[in-house]
Design an enzyme around this catalytic site. Structure first.
Site, short mmCIF file in Angstrom:
data_model
loop_
_atom_site.label_atom_id
_atom_site.label_comp_id
_atom_site.label_asym_id
_atom_site.label_seq_id
_atom_site.Cartn_x
_atom_site.Cartn_y
_atom_site.Cartn_z
N LYS A 121 33.01 2.98 8.79
CA LYS A 121 34.45 3.19 8.84
C LYS A 121 34.80 4.67 8.69
O LYS A 121 35.58 5.21 9.47
CB LYS A 121 35.14 2.36 7.76
CG LYS A 121 36.63 2.59 7.66
CD LYS A 121 36.94 3.41 6.44
CE LYS A 121 38.33 3.98 6.49
NZ LYS A 121 38.58 4.84 5.32
N ASP A 139 39.51 -0.55 8.58
CA ASP A 139 39.71 -0.48 7.14
C ASP A 139 40.40 -1.77 6.69
O ASP A 139 40.52 -2.72 7.45
CB ASP A 139 40.56 0.74 6.77
CG ASP A 139 41.98 0.62 7.29
OD1 ASP A 139 42.27 -0.33 8.04
OD2 ASP A 139 42.81 1.48 6.95
#
Length: 218
Positions: A121, A139
DNA sequence: CTCCCGATAT
DNA sequence: ATATCAGGAG
């Protein structure tokens, strides 16, 4: 699951709601962004942005982070939370930048994820925001919105969510919709009190309609 | 899977 | 009081 036509409508609606969605972590370069994203794990952007101005004034280069005792860096980021692991990761990350990357943040995702504290991420945020590469960083907001809206299945892992989004969204729209989904999740489709009553996507949102029935009968 | 962890909203 | 926050390492 959303159909192709519905996905188009969702993307256009989010673009209308948040036309100027962008990275909200304050930073002046790729190095500051990388530090900020590492710090932002399980913390709000707002809190990180309260700490980073003073932090970036004190620590400008990778050398600056490793030339202080670990305990000093810990105290400098303590308010953000998870501060012991983050401080340790940042020092390891900076050593790696100096030893393996000439003190510069690498642009390749494969190299970024090798850095301490940098997972998929965070690497996607850096490549997308700092280097302009198309990417969708999944996220907590992107995951929640994708599942509520029906872009993917509830049981999907974050990696599966990312793959599905990349398949269903045109590549040239990845970065924009990624940020719009974050804004949509952060300010509208919130985790604790989503604004379903005023949501323009309510009619195609299975989770939203379920929630509306629940509150109506309560 | 658990643990890390303070700040903030609910 | 409890849930959540631009997750990642062990």
């Amino acid at each position: 699951m959303l159909k192709k036509q519905e996905i188009r409508y969702v993307l256009d609606t989010m673009a209308e709601m948040f036309p100027e969605a962008e990275c909200e972590l304050t930073h002046k370069n790729a190095f500051e962004l990388t530090i900020a994203v590492v710090l932002s794990a399980q913390a709000t952007d707002a809190l990180v942005n309260k700490v980073t101005p003073g932090l970036f004034e004190k620590y400008k280069k990778p050398e600056d982070y490793i030339n202080v005792p670990l305990e000093e860096l810990e105290q400098d980021i303590r308010r953000i939370g998870l501060f012991r692991s983050k401080a340790k990761n940042i020092q390891k990350l900076c050593r790696s930048l100096i030893d393996n990357h000439n003190g510069i943040v690498p642009q390749e995702r494969d190299e970024l994820v090798k850095l301490a504290g940098v997972g998929r991420k965070t690497a996607n945020v850096v490549t997308s925001v700092a280097f302009g590469e198309p990417a969708i960083a999944v996220d907590t907001h992107v995951e929640r919105v994708s599942k509520r809206l029906g872009f993917c299945r509830w049981k999907d892992s974050v990696l599966e969510v990312e793959k599905t989004l990349m398949k269903k969204i045109p590549e040239n729209e990845w970065s924009d919709t990624h940020h719009r989904m974050i804004f949509f999740g952060r300010y509208h489709c919130k985790s604790q009190r989503p604004n379903c009553p005023e949501c323009p996507l309510l009619e195609l949102c299975r989770e939203g309609k379920k929630r509306m029935r629940k509150t109506a009968s309560a």
